[in-house]
Write a protein that holds these residues in place. Structure first.
Motif, PDB file in Angstrom:
ATOM      1  N   MET A   1       0.833  -1.207   0.000  1.00  0.00           N
ATOM      2  CA  MET A   1       0.000   0.000   0.000  1.00  0.00           C
ATOM      3  C   MET A   1       0.866   1.254   0.000  1.00  0.00           C
ATOM      4  SD  MET A   1      -2.990   1.151   2.669  1.00  0.00           S
ATOM      5  CE  MET A   1      -3.955  -0.276   2.286  1.00  0.00           C
ATOM      6  N   GLU A   2       1.973   1.198   0.745  1.00  0.00           N
ATOM      7  CA  GLU A   2       2.844   2.368   0.798  1.00  0.00           C
ATOM      8  C   GLU A   2       3.443   2.637  -0.566  1.00  0.00           C
ATOM      9  OE1 GLU A   2       5.700   1.770   3.769  1.00  0.00           O
ATOM     10  OE2 GLU A   2       4.304   1.954   5.457  1.00  0.00           O
ATOM     11  N   LYS A   3       3.735   1.568  -1.324  1.00  0.00           N
ATOM     12  CA  LYS A   3       4.305   1.764  -2.643  1.00  0.00           C
ATOM     13  C   LYS A   3       3.319   2.450  -3.565  1.00  0.00           C
ATOM     14  CE  LYS A   3       6.670  -0.760  -6.295  1.00  0.00           C
ATOM     15  NZ  LYS A   3       7.116  -2.080  -6.773  1.00  0.00           N
ATOM     16  N   LYS A   4       2.057   2.053  -3.469  1.00  0.00           N
ATOM     17  CA  LYS A   4       1.032   2.651  -4.322  1.00  0.00           C
ATOM     18  C   LYS A   4       0.821   4.114  -3.969  1.00  0.00           C
ATOM     19  CE  LYS A   4      -1.512  -1.556  -5.347  1.00  0.00           C
ATOM     20  NZ  LYS A   4      -2.813  -2.255  -5.240  1.00  0.00           N
ATOM     21  N   THR A   5       0.788   4.427  -2.689  1.00  0.00           N
ATOM     22  CA  THR A   5       0.582   5.824  -2.287  1.00  0.00           C
ATOM     23  C   THR A   5       1.777   6.675  -2.644  1.00  0.00           C
ATOM     24  OG1 THR A   5       1.347   5.232  -0.094  1.00  0.00           O
ATOM     25  CG2 THR A   5      -1.019   5.256  -0.441  1.00  0.00           C
ATOM     26  N   ASP A   6       2.987   6.097  -2.559  1.00  0.00           N
ATOM     27  CA  ASP A   6       4.181   6.854  -2.928  1.00  0.00           C
ATOM     28  C   ASP A   6       4.165   7.222  -4.406  1.00  0.00           C
ATOM     29  OD1 ASP A   6       5.042   6.764  -0.371  1.00  0.00           O
ATOM     30  OD2 ASP A   6       6.372   5.022  -0.675  1.00  0.00           O
ATOM     31  N   GLU A   7       3.550   6.372  -5.224  1.00  0.00           N
ATOM     32  CA  GLU A   7       3.478   6.670  -6.642  1.00  0.00           C
ATOM     33  C   GLU A   7       2.615   7.884  -6.919  1.00  0.00           C
ATOM     34  OE1 GLU A   7       2.113   3.160  -8.438  1.00  0.00           O
ATOM     35  OE2 GLU A   7       4.002   2.062  -8.226  1.00  0.00           O
ATOM     36  N   LEU A   8       1.647   8.182  -6.009  1.00  0.00           N
ATOM     37  CA  LEU A   8       0.734   9.296  -6.233  1.00  0.00           C
ATOM     38  C   LEU A   8       1.405  10.647  -5.986  1.00  0.00           C
ATOM     39  CD1 LEU A   8      -2.460   7.845  -4.516  1.00  0.00           C
ATOM     40  CD2 LEU A   8      -1.951   7.905  -6.950  1.00  0.00           C
ATOM     41  N   PHE A   9       2.451  10.691  -5.248  1.00  0.00           N
ATOM     42  CA  PHE A   9       3.106  11.945  -4.867  1.00  0.00           C
ATOM     43  C   PHE A   9       4.551  11.966  -5.375  1.00  0.00           C
ATOM     44  CE2 PHE A   9      -0.140  11.100  -1.721  1.00  0.00           C
ATOM     45  CZ  PHE A   9      -0.852  12.282  -1.744  1.00  0.00           C
ATOM     46  N   HIS A  10       4.947  13.104  -5.868  1.00  0.00           N
ATOM     47  CA  HIS A  10       6.316  13.277  -6.362  1.00  0.00           C
ATOM     48  C   HIS A  10       7.248  13.460  -5.152  1.00  0.00           C
ATOM     49  CE1 HIS A  10       9.682  14.910  -8.712  1.00  0.00           C
ATOM     50  NE2 HIS A  10       9.095  14.282  -9.749  1.00  0.00           N
ATOM     51  N   PRO A  11       8.461  12.943  -5.204  1.00  0.00           N
ATOM     52  CA  PRO A  11       9.389  13.105  -4.055  1.00  0.00           C
ATOM     53  C   PRO A  11       9.664  14.565  -3.715  1.00  0.00           C
ATOM     54  CG  PRO A  11      10.176  11.426  -5.573  1.00  0.00           C
ATOM     55  CD  PRO A  11       9.009  12.042  -6.233  1.00  0.00           C
ATOM     56  N   SER A  12       9.587  15.421  -4.719  1.00  0.00           N
ATOM     57  CA  SER A  12       9.861  16.840  -4.441  1.00  0.00           C
ATOM     58  C   SER A  12       8.787  17.446  -3.558  1.00  0.00           C
ATOM     59  CB  SER A  12       9.966  17.609  -5.765  1.00  0.00           C
ATOM     60  OG  SER A  12       8.749  17.506  -6.488  1.00  0.00           O
ATOM     61  N   LEU A  13       7.537  16.905  -3.677  1.00  0.00           N
ATOM     62  CA  LEU A  13       6.444  17.403  -2.837  1.00  0.00           C
ATOM     63  C   LEU A  13       6.721  17.075  -1.376  1.00  0.00           C
ATOM     64  CD1 LEU A  13       3.652  18.698  -2.508  1.00  0.00           C
ATOM     65  CD2 LEU A  13       2.660  16.439  -2.955  1.00  0.00           C
ATOM     66  N   ALA A  14       7.186  15.889  -1.114  1.00  0.00           N
ATOM     67  CA  ALA A  14       7.504  15.509   0.263  1.00  0.00           C
ATOM     68  C   ALA A  14       8.663  16.355   0.800  1.00  0.00           C
ATOM     69  CB  ALA A  14       7.853  14.027   0.322  1.00  0.00           C
ATOM     70  N   ALA A  15       9.641  16.592  -0.050  1.00  0.00           N
ATOM     71  CA  ALA A  15      10.784  17.389   0.391  1.00  0.00           C
ATOM     72  C   ALA A  15      10.373  18.829   0.679  1.00  0.00           C
ATOM     73  CB  ALA A  15      11.875  17.364  -0.690  1.00  0.00           C
ATOM     74  N   ALA A  16       9.452  19.378  -0.171  1.00  0.00           N
ATOM     75  CA  ALA A  16       8.987  20.752   0.051  1.00  0.00           C
ATOM     76  C   ALA A  16       8.217  20.864   1.352  1.00  0.00           C
ATOM     77  CB  ALA A  16       8.136  21.200  -1.138  1.00  0.00           C
ATOM     78  N   LEU A  17       7.361  19.847   1.635  1.00  0.00           N
ATOM     79  CA  LEU A  17       6.592  19.875   2.885  1.00  0.00           C
ATOM     80  C   LEU A  17       7.521  19.803   4.098  1.00  0.00           C
ATOM     81  CD1 LEU A  17       3.534  17.624   2.011  1.00  0.00           C
ATOM     82  CD2 LEU A  17       3.503  20.050   2.583  1.00  0.00           C
ATOM     83  N   MET A  18       8.522  18.943   4.029  1.00  0.00           N
ATOM     84  CA  MET A  18       9.446  18.816   5.157  1.00  0.00           C
ATOM     85  C   MET A  18      10.242  20.111   5.349  1.00  0.00           C
ATOM     86  SD  MET A  18       8.979  15.923   6.524  1.00  0.00           S
ATOM     87  CE  MET A  18      10.454  15.841   7.550  1.00  0.00           C
ATOM     88  N   LYS A  19      10.512  20.814   4.258  1.00  0.00           N
ATOM     89  CA  LYS A  19      11.250  22.058   4.356  1.00  0.00           C
ATOM     90  C   LYS A  19      10.393  23.154   4.960  1.00  0.00           C
ATOM     91  CE  LYS A  19      14.482  24.715   1.530  1.00  0.00           C
ATOM     92  NZ  LYS A  19      15.047  24.912   0.175  1.00  0.00           N
ATOM     93  N   LEU A  20       9.098  23.197   4.554  1.00  0.00           N
ATOM     94  CA  LEU A  20       8.193  24.231   5.068  1.00  0.00           C
ATOM     95  C   LEU A  20       7.845  23.979   6.538  1.00  0.00           C
ATOM     96  CD1 LEU A  20       5.773  24.676   2.033  1.00  0.00           C
ATOM     97  CD2 LEU A  20       7.450  26.324   2.858  1.00  0.00           C
ATOM     98  N   ASP A  21       7.607  22.740   6.850  1.00  0.00           N
ATOM     99  CA  ASP A  21       7.159  22.436   8.222  1.00  0.00           C
ATOM    100  C   ASP A  21       7.870  21.171   8.677  1.00  0.00           C
ATOM    101  OD1 ASP A  21       5.909  22.206  10.618  1.00  0.00           O
ATOM    102  OD2 ASP A  21       3.861  22.329   9.821  1.00  0.00           O
ATOM    103  N   PRO A  22       9.065  21.310   9.244  1.00  0.00           N
ATOM    104  CA  PRO A  22       9.823  20.103   9.626  1.00  0.00           C
ATOM    105  C   PRO A  22       9.102  19.272  10.663  1.00  0.00           C
ATOM    106  CG  PRO A  22      11.229  22.074   9.609  1.00  0.00           C
ATOM    107  CD  PRO A  22       9.844  22.563   9.473  1.00  0.00           C
ATOM    108  N   GLU A  23       8.340  19.877  11.552  1.00  0.00           N
ATOM    109  CA  GLU A  23       7.702  19.127  12.634  1.00  0.00           C
ATOM    110  C   GLU A  23       6.488  18.343  12.134  1.00  0.00           C
ATOM    111  OE1 GLU A  23       6.794  21.757  15.785  1.00  0.00           O
ATOM    112  OE2 GLU A  23       8.878  22.254  16.249  1.00  0.00           O
ATOM    113  N   ASP A  24       5.585  19.012  11.400  1.00  0.00           N
ATOM    114  CA  ASP A  24       4.328  18.366  10.978  1.00  0.00           C
ATOM    115  C   ASP A  24       4.345  17.953   9.519  1.00  0.00           C
ATOM    116  OD1 ASP A  24       3.367  18.837  13.502  1.00  0.00           O
ATOM    117  OD2 ASP A  24       2.519  20.810  12.948  1.00  0.00           O
TER     118      ASP A  24
END
Length: 322
Positions: A1-24
């Motif tokens: 399931m994690e593999k399928k959900t990871d396909e829906l989101f680009h890695p850059s989106l996750a990196a941008a979120l972590m950069k904007l809000d490291p805690e949440d």
């Protein structure tokens, strides 16, 4: 399931979120993944529901087509059976009298093998009369044959319950038979100008007073017969689990005297009078039954008063109709 959900989101989106809000950022990413999965499952569920509805509609159409084909097949089988029953018998072969021409048996002078016919003698008056009688007889047979065929057509066109004239009647009066304790005599209104007299065997324990005024089902095209000095003009239909357990077949409560009891699968007009030699009633009676719900039927087709309901046994089930 994690593999399928990871396909829906680009890695850059996750990196941008972590950069904007490291805690949440990680929790927001999990929330988005969960929401995406739920949206996808909802779409799949809606698609399956649509497919299921389509299948149900197609199944309904197929069932309807099957019923129509079954009805057409039964109609063709009924017509084929009726055509076989109604087909006239082949005419008997008749041996025509030999009107041979006298042949000269002496060989011809030329030695020909074929016999040479001589001049026929003039017919005598007796032979002319004989020929006229034979031709008249043949013409008479040809004329009489359609009449016999038409009589045979009207005599027994079919053998099913539609030949029975079953009607609703109301018992006007009932009394014991003067010469037989086991028999009773009823005067029954069947919608005619005068009531019919019916002699029947209701059993010694029957309360005759309770029968008066009740509605019953009668077979009206039986031949009138005398039973112990009283002429019976119809037959009262009874449900019988045994000789001791019998009760009268009951039509729908809204029925009126004279209403016909018909059968959906067996249309047709009844005989004016059942031929006693053909034993129509005796042949049909084994198929007249009361089912487990108390409904009277012939081969699974219910006794019906059109627009008013089905005929039933008051309390008996799984029994015969007499």
């Amino acid at each position: 399931m994690e593999k399928k959900t990871d396909e829906l989101f680009h890695p850059s989106l996750a990196a941008a979120l972590m950069k904007l809000d490291p805690e949440d950022g990680e929790q927001i990413m999990e929330y988005l993944k969960t929401h995406a999965l739920l949206t996808r499952e909802k779409a799949l569920l809606q698609a399956s529901v649509r497919d299921q509805k389509k299948l149900l509609v197609e199944n309904g159409k197929l069932k309807k087509d099957i019923e129509q084909l079954r009805a057409q097949l039964s109609e063709k089988q009924r017509r084929r059976t009726a055509k076989t029953l109604l087909a006239p018998a082949p005419p008997p072969t008749q041996r025509s009298p030999a009107h041979g021409t006298p042949v000269n048996q002496t060989p011809s002078p030329a030695g020909a093998t074929a016999a040479v016919p001589t001049e026929p003698p003039p017919p005598s008056s007796s032979s002319l009369n004989q020929r006229e009688r034979q031709s008249r007889r043949r013409r008479g047979e040809r004329k009489a044959r359609p009449t016999s065929d038409s009589l045979s057509l009207g005599a027994e066109p079919r053998l099913d319950v539609s030949r029975l004239d079953l009607r609703v009647g109301r018992i006007l009066s009932v009394r014991r038979h003067p010469l037989a304790e086991a028999l009773s005599v009823q005067e029954v209104d069947v919608g005619e100008g005068a009531p019919r007299t019916v002699v029947s065997k209701l059993g010694g324990g029957a309360n005759l007073e309770e029968l008066q005024g009740g509605i019953v089902v009668l077979l009206c095209n039986v031949k009138a017969c005398k039973l112990r000095g009283v002429v019976s003009q119809a037959r009262l239909l009874r449900c019988a689990a045994s000789d001791d357990r019998t009760e009268l077949l009951t039509p729908p409560t809204s029925s009126a005297p004279g209403d016909r009891v018909t059968f959906l699968n067996y249309p047709g007009d009844p005989d004016r009078e059942l031929p006693s030699k053909q034993k129509v009633w005796e042949l049909l009676q084994p198929d007249l039954q009361v089912d487990c719900r108390g409904v009277a039927n012939y081969k699974g087709c219910g006794f019906e008063v059109k627009g008013k309901g089905l005929c039933r046994a008051p309390s008996l089930t799984n029994c015969t109709i007499r």
